[in-house]
Design a protein around this motif. Structure first.
Motif, PDB file in Angstrom:
ATOM      1  N   VAL A  88       0.871  -1.179   0.000  1.00 51.84           N
ATOM      2  CA  VAL A  88       0.000   0.000   0.000  1.00 51.84           C
ATOM      3  C   VAL A  88       0.907   1.227   0.000  1.00 51.84           C
ATOM      4  N   SER A  89       0.853   2.017  -1.070  1.00 54.34           N
ATOM      5  CA  SER A  89       1.848   3.071  -1.239  1.00 54.34           C
ATOM      6  C   SER A  89       1.389   4.459  -0.788  1.00 54.34           C
ATOM      7  N   ARG A  90       0.083   4.679  -0.637  1.00 58.62           N
ATOM      8  CA  ARG A  90      -0.399   6.037  -0.338  1.00 58.62           C
ATOM      9  C   ARG A  90      -0.436   6.262   1.170  1.00 58.62           C
ATOM     10  N   LEU A  91       0.224   7.338   1.600  1.00 53.94           N
ATOM     11  CA  LEU A  91       0.316   7.675   3.017  1.00 53.94           C
ATOM     12  C   LEU A  91       0.124   9.174   3.204  1.00 53.94           C
ATOM     13  N   VAL A  92      -0.829   9.550   4.037  1.00 53.86           N
ATOM     14  CA  VAL A  92      -1.029  10.950   4.426  1.00 53.86           C
ATOM     15  C   VAL A  92      -0.767  11.019   5.926  1.00 53.86           C
ATOM     16  N   TRP A  93       0.192  11.852   6.319  1.00 53.04           N
ATOM     17  CA  TRP A  93       0.708  11.827   7.690  1.00 53.04           C
ATOM     18  C   TRP A  93       0.643  13.217   8.312  1.00 53.04           C
ATOM     19  N   HIS A  96      -7.299  11.234  -1.516  1.00 59.59           N
ATOM     20  CA  HIS A  96      -8.065  10.855  -2.704  1.00 59.59           C
ATOM     21  C   HIS A  96      -7.450  11.355  -4.007  1.00 59.59           C
ATOM     22  N   GLY A  97      -6.461  12.210  -3.923  1.00 55.33           N
ATOM     23  CA  GLY A  97      -5.896  12.781  -5.145  1.00 55.33           C
ATOM     24  C   GLY A  97      -4.386  12.656  -5.194  1.00 55.33           C
ATOM     25  N   SER A  98      -3.815  13.177  -6.281  1.00 56.50           N
ATOM     26  CA  SER A  98      -2.366  13.095  -6.464  1.00 56.50           C
ATOM     27  C   SER A  98      -1.672  14.450  -6.343  1.00 56.50           C
ATOM     28  N   GLU A  99      -2.433  15.521  -6.140  1.00 58.54           N
ATOM     29  CA  GLU A  99      -1.855  16.867  -6.126  1.00 58.54           C
ATOM     30  C   GLU A  99      -0.765  17.022  -5.074  1.00 58.54           C
ATOM     31  N   TRP A 100      -0.947  16.390  -3.926  1.00 59.81           N
ATOM     32  CA  TRP A 100      -0.027  16.589  -2.814  1.00 59.81           C
ATOM     33  C   TRP A 100       0.943  15.423  -2.599  1.00 59.81           C
ATOM     34  N   VAL A 101       1.036  14.535  -3.562  1.00 62.65           N
ATOM     35  CA  VAL A 101       1.986  13.430  -3.444  1.00 62.65           C
ATOM     36  C   VAL A 101       3.415  13.958  -3.477  1.00 62.65           C
ATOM     37  N   HIS A 102       4.228  13.487  -2.536  1.00 66.17           N
ATOM     38  CA  HIS A 102       5.629  13.895  -2.390  1.00 66.17           C
ATOM     39  C   HIS A 102       5.758  15.391  -2.092  1.00 66.17           C
ATOM     40  N   ARG A 103       4.796  15.914  -1.336  1.00 62.56           N
ATOM     41  CA  ARG A 103       4.839  17.329  -0.956  1.00 62.56           C
ATOM     42  C   ARG A 103       4.499  17.491   0.522  1.00 62.56           C
ATOM     43  N   THR A 104       5.030  18.573   1.080  1.00 62.70           N
ATOM     44  CA  THR A 104       4.708  18.970   2.442  1.00 62.70           C
ATOM     45  C   THR A 104       3.675  20.100   2.356  1.00 62.70           C
ATOM     46  N   ALA A 105       2.529  19.882   2.959  1.00 63.34           N
ATOM     47  CA  ALA A 105       1.454  20.872   2.914  1.00 63.34           C
ATOM     48  C   ALA A 105       1.431  21.666   4.202  1.00 63.34           C
ATOM     49  N   VAL A 106       1.801  22.938   4.133  1.00 58.97           N
ATOM     50  CA  VAL A 106       1.633  23.848   5.261  1.00 58.97           C
ATOM     51  C   VAL A 106       0.217  24.384   5.174  1.00 58.97           C
TER      52      VAL A 106
END
Length: 208
Positions: free
Chosen positions: A99-104, A195-205
Motif C-alpha cells: 500500500v503506497s499512499r500515506l497521508v501523515w 483521494h488525489g495526487s496533487e499533494w503526493v511527495h509534498r509537504t502541505a503547510v
C-alpha cells in the motif's frame, strides 16, 4: 476508497473518520480503545491494536487503498518516541502490504519549516515543544526518504472550532504571530489529499 486511519479516536482523527464516512469511504480504524470512536464505531471496521506495532499495522493495512495518520500526543509535550515508532511501523507495514499512499499529520515548525516561523512560534517550538518536534522531525524524514506516495501535513496551532473551508494550503505560507486552523479543516484537507495526487511527495503547510 478503503482507508486505514491511525489516531482515529483523537481530536483530529475523529474528524478524519467523519469526513471519510460522509464521502462513502470504507473506513478501518486501528485503535487502543474502540469506545473512543463514539457513535462512528457502528459504521467503521474497528481493530484493536497499537499504531507502533508493525504486525498490528500490517494486519490492519492489508487490502486498504491508503493509510491516513492523525496520531497526536493530546495535551502532552513529551514525545516518548511515538512518532518515530509509529512511522517505522507504518513504513514497514506499507512495504509488506504494497500500500503506497500515506497521508501523515505532522506540525508546522517541525524540521525545515522552523525557519519560516514567526518569532512567537519559534519561542514555543524551541522550548515547550522541542522534544515533541524533534521526534516528529525524525519520523517525517524517514517518511520522505521512503518509496511511498507520501503527503506530510503541517498545520499551524490547532483549534477545536468548526470547519471554515477557507483555509490556505501551500508548500510554504507567510507567518505572523500565532496563526491557527481548526482540526476539522485539517481533517478535510487530509481526506481530500488521500483521494488525489496533487499533494503526493509534498509537504502541505496549512493555516487559516
Amino acid at each position: 476508497m478503503k482507508l486505514l486511519i491511525l489516531g482515529a479516536t483523537g481530536p483530529t482523527g475523529r474528524h478524519v473518520v467523519d469526513a471519510a464516512l460522509r464521502s462513502g469511504d470504507q473506513v478501518t480504524a486501528l485503535v487502543r480503545n474502540p469506545a473512543g470512536l463514539g457513535e462512528s464505531a457502528d459504521r467503521v471496521t474497528v481493530l484493536t491494536g497499537d499504531a507502533t506495532s508493525r504486525s498490528d499495522v500490517s494486519g490492519a493495512l492489508a487490502g486498504q487503498d491508503a493509510l491516513v495518520s492523525a496520531l497526536g500526543r493530546g495535551r502532552s509535550v513529551v514525545a516518548d518516541g511515538l512518532f518515530t515508532r509509529a512511522s517505522a511501523a507504518a513504513l514497514a507495514a506499507a512495504e509488506e502490504t504494497a500500500v503506497s499512499r500515506l497521508v501523515w499529520l505532522s506540525s508546522f515548525g517541525v524540521g525545515h519549516t522552523f525557519p519560516w516561523s514567526s518569532l512567537t512560534q519559534k519561542l514555543m517550538y524551541a522550548t515547550l515543544l522541542r522534544s515533541l518536534y524533534a521526534d516528529k522531525e525524525i519520523a517525517d524524514d524517514d517518511i520522505r526518504s521512503s518509496g511511498l506516495d507520501w503527503t506530510l501535513v503541517y498545520p499551524t496551532r490547532l483549534t477545536n472550532g468548526p470547519a471554515r473551508g477557507s483555509y490556505h494550503a501551500d508548500d510554504r505560507l507567510p507567518m505572523k504571530g500565532s496563526p491557527t486552523i481548526s482540526r476539522a479543516d485539517v481533517a478535510a484537507f487530509m481526506h481530500r489529499a488521500a483521494h488525489g495526487s496533487e499533494w503526493v511527495h509534498r509537504t502541505a503547510v496549512i493555516s487559516d
